[in-house]
Write an enzyme that holds these catalytic residues in place. Structure first.
Site, PDB file in Angstrom:
ATOM      1  N   ASP A 132     -21.419 -15.663  20.027  1.00 33.72           N
ATOM      2  CA  ASP A 132     -21.108 -14.714  21.091  1.00 33.72           C
ATOM      3  C   ASP A 132     -19.664 -14.980  21.521  1.00 33.72           C
ATOM      4  OD1 ASP A 132     -21.671 -12.878  23.168  1.00 33.72           O
ATOM      5  OD2 ASP A 132     -22.332 -14.465  24.494  1.00 33.72           O
ATOM      6  N   GLU A 164     -26.160 -21.121  12.693  1.00 30.21           N
ATOM      7  CA  GLU A 164     -26.249 -20.682  14.088  1.00 30.21           C
ATOM      8  C   GLU A 164     -27.082 -19.407  14.150  1.00 30.21           C
ATOM      9  OE1 GLU A 164     -25.737 -21.099  17.174  1.00 30.21           O
ATOM     10  OE2 GLU A 164     -23.877 -22.144  17.632  1.00 30.21           O
ATOM     11  N   ASP A 165     -27.866 -19.271  15.202  1.00 28.25           N
ATOM     12  CA  ASP A 165     -28.615 -18.036  15.405  1.00 28.25           C
ATOM     13  C   ASP A 165     -27.673 -16.886  15.738  1.00 28.25           C
ATOM     14  OD1 ASP A 165     -27.933 -19.311  17.732  1.00 28.25           O
ATOM     15  OD2 ASP A 165     -29.857 -19.044  18.724  1.00 28.25           O
ATOM     16  N   ARG A 175     -38.642 -16.599  22.874  1.00 24.25           N
ATOM     17  CA  ARG A 175     -38.267 -17.079  21.536  1.00 24.25           C
ATOM     18  C   ARG A 175     -39.329 -16.742  20.487  1.00 24.25           C
ATOM     19  NH1 ARG A 175     -33.939 -20.707  22.194  1.00 24.25           N
ATOM     20  NH2 ARG A 175     -33.983 -21.959  24.071  1.00 24.25           N
ATOM     21  N   ASP A 226     -33.673 -16.856  23.324  1.00 22.07           N
ATOM     22  CA  ASP A 226     -34.396 -16.856  24.604  1.00 22.07           C
ATOM     23  C   ASP A 226     -33.610 -16.184  25.715  1.00 22.07           C
ATOM     24  OD1 ASP A 226     -32.432 -19.056  24.632  1.00 22.07           O
ATOM     25  OD2 ASP A 226     -33.285 -19.476  26.608  1.00 22.07           O
ATOM     26  N   GLY A 247     -32.152 -22.083  19.400  1.00 23.50           N
ATOM     27  CA  GLY A 247     -32.228 -20.681  18.989  1.00 23.50           C
ATOM     28  C   GLY A 247     -32.383 -20.459  17.485  1.00 23.50           C
ATOM     29  N   PHE A 276     -27.077  -8.503  25.425  1.00 25.93           N
ATOM     30  CA  PHE A 276     -27.902  -9.701  25.351  1.00 25.93           C
ATOM     31  C   PHE A 276     -29.165  -9.393  24.571  1.00 25.93           C
ATOM     32  CE2 PHE A 276     -30.802 -12.981  26.780  1.00 25.93           C
ATOM     33  CZ  PHE A 276     -29.989 -14.095  26.713  1.00 25.93           C
ATOM     34  N   VAL A 277     -29.485 -10.252  23.607  1.00 28.78           N
ATOM     35  CA  VAL A 277     -30.677 -10.029  22.776  1.00 28.78           C
ATOM     36  C   VAL A 277     -31.666 -11.180  22.924  1.00 28.78           C
ATOM     37  CG1 VAL A 277     -29.672  -8.489  21.037  1.00 28.78           C
ATOM     38  CG2 VAL A 277     -29.419 -10.967  20.775  1.00 28.78           C
ATOM     39  N   LYS A 322     -21.411 -11.165  17.634  1.00 31.22           N
ATOM     40  CA  LYS A 322     -20.973 -10.080  18.519  1.00 31.22           C
ATOM     41  C   LYS A 322     -19.450  -9.980  18.411  1.00 31.22           C
ATOM     42  CE  LYS A 322     -24.688 -10.941  21.874  1.00 31.22           C
ATOM     43  NZ  LYS A 322     -24.983 -11.552  23.184  1.00 31.22           N
TER      44      LYS A 322
HETATM   45  P1  IMP Z   1     -21.492 -18.776  22.519  1.00 28.88           P
HETATM   46  O1  IMP Z   1     -21.083 -20.208  22.775  1.00 28.88           O
HETATM   47  O2  IMP Z   1     -21.160 -17.873  23.674  1.00 28.88           O
HETATM   48  O3  IMP Z   1     -20.984 -18.234  21.206  1.00 28.88           O
HETATM   49  O4  IMP Z   1     -23.074 -18.745  22.491  1.00 28.88           O
HETATM   50  C1  IMP Z   1     -23.771 -19.423  21.514  1.00 28.88           C
HETATM   51  C2  IMP Z   1     -25.194 -19.725  21.884  1.00 28.88           C
HETATM   52  O5  IMP Z   1     -25.621 -19.027  23.051  1.00 28.88           O
HETATM   53  C3  IMP Z   1     -26.082 -19.241  20.764  1.00 28.88           C
HETATM   54  O6  IMP Z   1     -26.286 -20.257  19.812  1.00 28.88           O
HETATM   55  C4  IMP Z   1     -27.334 -18.837  21.490  1.00 28.88           C
HETATM   56  O7  IMP Z   1     -28.215 -19.933  21.609  1.00 28.88           O
HETATM   57  C5  IMP Z   1     -26.856 -18.405  22.861  1.00 28.88           C
HETATM   58  N1  IMP Z   1     -26.680 -16.931  22.948  1.00 28.88           N
HETATM   59  C6  IMP Z   1     -25.551 -16.211  22.755  1.00 28.88           C
HETATM   60  N2  IMP Z   1     -25.768 -14.894  22.878  1.00 28.88           N
HETATM   61  C7  IMP Z   1     -27.095 -14.772  23.133  1.00 28.88           C
HETATM   62  C8  IMP Z   1     -27.958 -13.623  23.332  1.00 28.88           C
HETATM   63  O8  IMP Z   1     -27.566 -12.438  23.293  1.00 28.88           O
HETATM   64  N3  IMP Z   1     -29.275 -13.913  23.547  1.00 28.88           N
HETATM   65  C9  IMP Z   1     -29.787 -15.180  23.583  1.00 28.88           C
HETATM   66  N4  IMP Z   1     -29.009 -16.266  23.401  1.00 28.88           N
HETATM   67  C10 IMP Z   1     -27.686 -16.066  23.181  1.00 28.88           C
HETATM   68 MG    MG Z   2     -29.924 -20.268  23.652  1.00 28.98          MG
END
Ligand code: IMP
Ligand code: MG
Length: 196
Positions: free
Chosen positions: A118, A114-115, A181, A175, A60, A168-169, A147
């Site tokens: 969440d 990090e992109d 992407r 993606d 991402g 969700f974005v 978020k």
């Molecule tokens: P986390 O482990 O839930 O914090 O998620 C982290 C990873 O999930 C990010 O690095 C993204 O690649 C993916 N991700 C989290 N939220 C989104 C979203 O809204 N859209 C797309 N990918 C997401």
């Molecule tokens: Mg991802």
């Protein structure tokens, strides 16, 4: 006199369909660039005397990583690793390390890029991994998007580009089931909240 918004303004962006779901315009690439630039400048203020390693978490991060570098004027090196925790639009909570680090980072100043953060599951396990196996000289986290309604972990996110709502974005490297992407702008899933 009439004034026009720039071409990339979200005003002109259209909704897109991905895997049968509708994503509506949220941030134009111009708006994203402003956040990336501000973030890069903040990091530079802290690291201008150092030679940090910017470590991108694939996939991402690709667009953010590249734009961040263009706005970072100082000495630096880059490295990548890949992890995944998402299945569709839901975080599985399990983080799989898919790839080894592309560079030795022991005793280096690391900034994890990090992109988006969440749930923070990915971040938490990355930080654990680094502390246990890599022993960097320092470790800081920079995330383009956060978020805050969802993020409840203790790991400090040192640099945040922009806080966004719990939707969700897609686009700008992010993606939905591997699609979307390539869009330079950011879109939001139309159906509102995603529960974790
Ligand atoms: P986390 O482990 O839930 O914090 O998620 C982290 C990873 O999930 C990010 O690095 C993204 O690649 C993916 N991700 C989290 N939220 C989104 C979203 O809204 N859209 C797309 N990918 C997401
Ligand atoms: Mg991802």
């Amino acid at each position: 006199m009439l004034t026009f918004a720039p071409y990339h303004s979200s005003f002109f962006m259209k909704s897109i369909q991905v895997h049968g779901k509708t994503f509506i315009p949220y941030l134009s690439s111009d708006e994203i660039q402003k956040s990336v630039k501000t973030l890069a400048e903040k990091v530079y203020r802290d690291y201008r005397e150092e030679n940090p390693v910017f470590l991108g978490v694939l996939n991402g991060v690709i667009m953010f990583f590249s734009d961040f570098l263009k706005h970072y004027p100082g000495k630096c090196e880059i490295a990548f690793m890949q992890v995944s925790s998402y299945s569709g639009t839901q975080s599985t909570g399990i983080v799989y390390k898919k790839m080894e680090l592309t560079k030795e980072v022991v005793d280096r100043h690391i900034i994890l890029l990090e992109d988006i953060v969440d749930t923070g599951n990915t971040l938490e396990s990355l930080v654990e991994y680094f502390k246990n196996t890599q022993r960097p000289r320092s470790l800081k986290i920079a995330s383009l998007f956060l978020k805050p309604e969802i993020y409840k972990k203790d790991v400090k996110i040192d640099y945040v580009g922009k806080e966004i709502p719990n939707k969700f974005v897609l686009g700008y490297g992010l993606d939905y089931d591997e699609q979307g992407r390539n869009h330079p702008d950011l879109y939001q899933l139309e159906e509102g909240r995603i529960n974790h």
